[in-house]
Design an enzyme around this catalytic site. Structure first.
Site, PDB file in Angstrom:
ATOM      1  CD  GLN A 287       6.953  -2.624  -9.264  1.00  0.00           C
ATOM      2  OE1 GLN A 287       6.911  -3.668  -9.899  1.00  0.00           O
ATOM      3  NE2 GLN A 287       6.329  -2.475  -8.115  1.00  0.00           N
ATOM      4  CE1 TYR A 316      -2.473  -0.362   0.542  1.00  0.00           C
ATOM      5  CE2 TYR A 316      -0.634  -0.386   2.074  1.00  0.00           C
ATOM      6  CZ  TYR A 316      -1.928  -0.034   1.768  1.00  0.00           C
ATOM      7  OH  TYR A 316      -2.675   0.667   2.676  1.00  0.00           O
ATOM      8  CD  GLU A 337      -2.554  -5.158  -4.548  1.00  0.00           C
ATOM      9  OE1 GLU A 337      -3.519  -4.396  -4.770  1.00  0.00           O
ATOM     10  OE2 GLU A 337      -1.400  -4.766  -4.308  1.00  0.00           O
ATOM     11  CG  ASP A 385       5.544  -0.173  -2.671  1.00  0.00           C
ATOM     12  OD1 ASP A 385       5.382   1.060  -2.783  1.00  0.00           O
ATOM     13  OD2 ASP A 385       5.996  -0.880  -3.596  1.00  0.00           O
ATOM     14  CB  CYS A 412       4.988   6.415  -4.866  1.00  0.00           C
ATOM     15  SG  CYS A 412       3.234   6.228  -4.475  1.00  0.00           S
TER      16      CYS A 412
END
Length: 458
Positions: A287, A316, A337, A385, A412
């Site tokens: 991030q 994720y 993932e 996420d 997001c």
């Protein structure tokens, strides 16, 4: 068939009041219900606009003058930031930016007839200089290698030295590299001819550790003066721990290639997030705003209501940022993932931190959820996420069948969040708290949020 008569024509000048901002940060002026999108205008402003492009459903305009100014306008924004998209909301005061982000989610909910509350956006005390990673293109300008950023919607480089939203130490590092490329006359990459050497300078800097990694992306293996440039970077950049050459010889907009050569120091750097040590390689996803990421994840973890007895699935999971933070408060965490390198990083990060109650799997989240569901895994909490495209319908369905009491949705993209909330409702999940926006990317139009869903039926 007669041509549709549009209310405005190209090159026409119109005046009007800006009614709203789009999710890209452009003002909206309407003529007979027909929208004209105008960069660098704000709601409530009375403006004169020259129409630059006309389509059947909307037009683009260029601001000529402002007759009545918004009280939320920043008078002297840096035009390069607005022009390149580095800071598309750089003309808007920060409190107004936070309201814009809250309203963005609210409007999409209203449009979908979802009567849900949105809390005030959690902002930053200092909404600039926050990015811990820069990927800066290098191009020849007036005969010398130059760093900067592209104009929005183009590949025209605007030379920039202070990127405003990046850690100032990263900006300084980029300038050190740029000056060395000039000193040793290393030619920058040319997209048209596919010639030249240096394509991009990537710099990462740990927010807590202050460790610096420089990645020099080259158009092939050949890198003239690499020894001298490497030596001087190692001598001149404070906190430098790693210098890497990344080879990308393809005609592509993808920034990094798959091949790395360690030129100096360590192949990775370290940083902390929520008290956990993370190893970061050139290709790791990490991030870019650690301060706000901590607030975002802390909000997600608090809302999960963990007491050490729960089984949690993290979809994720990336390099394990949420999973490993959750593991401290849960009985067991399962992360999935699709990127194998990220899962390798997640396993390594778990080992480095002595975390033994986390299992990481490579796979498509929706397929792995269906597998786990078939195997009879019964999570108490599911944390998602996802990328901007949101969740796959199959994943929502598999979640419904596994029947966790809570789903924590870290989003997001408000548009796909709203769509997915409607799909979760079909599985018996409803939002039980105000949606919490978090400003991960101040000065830009992006908005992250945390939504708590609980199983109420089925």
């Amino acid at each position: 068939m007669s041509k549709v008569q549009l209310p405005v024509h190209k090159n026409e000048t119109v005046t009007g009041t800006v009614l709203d901002l789009t999710y890209q940060g452009n003002g909206v002026v309407k003529v007979d219900h027909y929208p004209i999108f105008v960069p660098n205008t704000l709601p409530g402003e009375e403006v004169t606009v020259k129409v630059t492009k006309v389509t059947k459903n909307f037009a683009w305009g260029k601001l000529i003058s402002i007759e009545k100014k918004s009280p939320d306008r920043i008078d002297d924004p840096n035009w390069a930031y607005l022009q390149t998209g580095i800071a598309p909301l750089g003309n808007l005061t920060y409190p107004a930016q936070l309201k814009f982000k809250q309203r963005q989610i609210q409007k999409l909910l209203e449009k979908a007839h979802l009567n849900l509350e949105v809390a005030e956006t959690l902002g930053m005390d200092q909404p600039f200089g926050y990015r811990n990673k820069a990927q800066v293109p290098v191009r020849m300008v007036k005969g010398q290698p130059t760093t900067g950023f592209y104009k929005r919607g183009s590949h025209d480089l605007v030379p920039i030295e202070d990127f405003y939203i990046q850690d100032p130490a990263i900006d300084q590092t980029v300038l050190v590299v740029r000056d060395l490329l000039r000193k040793y006359q290393v030619p920058a990459y040319d997209e048209e001819t596919h010639r030249g050497v240096i394509r991009t300078v990537m710099v990462r800097r740990g927010y807590y550790s202050h460790q610096v990694m420089v990645v020099l992306v080259t158009n092939g293996e050949h890198f003239p003066h690499v020894a001298e440039i490497t030596r001087e970077i190692s001598e001149r950049v404070p906190g430098i721990k790693s210098i890497v050459q990344n080879v990308n010889d393809k005609r592509t907009n993808v920034i990094l290639g798959t091949k790395n050569h360690l030129l100096w120091g360590e192949p990775t750097i370290h940083d902390n997030l929520l008290g956990i040590d993370f190893t970061i390689s050139p290709l790791s996803f990490y991030q870019v705003n650690p301060q706000q990421t901590e607030r975002l994840y802390q909000t997600a973890i608090e809302n999960a209501g963990l007491d050490g007895s729960q089984t949690v699935i993290d979809a994720y999971c990336g390099i394990g940022t949420i999973s490993l933070a959750v593991a401290k408060h849960a009985k067991h965490v399962y992360g999935v993932e699709i990127v194998p390198a990220a899962i390798a990083d997640a396993k390594q990060n778990a080992a480095n931190n002595g975390i033994e109650n986390a299992t990481f799997v490579v796979g498509k989240a929706e397929e792995q959820f269906a597998k786990w569901q078939a195997e009879g895994l019964k999570p108490d909490v599911v944390i998602v996420d996802p990328p901007r495209k949101g969740l796959d319908a199959q994943l929502i369905e598999a979640t419904g069948k596994m029947a966790p009491q809570k789903v924590i949705y870290v989003s997001c993209n408000p548009a796909t969040l709203v769509r997915d909330l409607q799909r979760f409702a079909e599985q018996g999940y409803h939002v039980t708290k105000p949606i919490q926006p978090v400003d991960q990317f101040p000065q830009t139009t992006h908005v992250e949020s945390v939504t708590v869903l609980e199983r109420t039926e089925k």
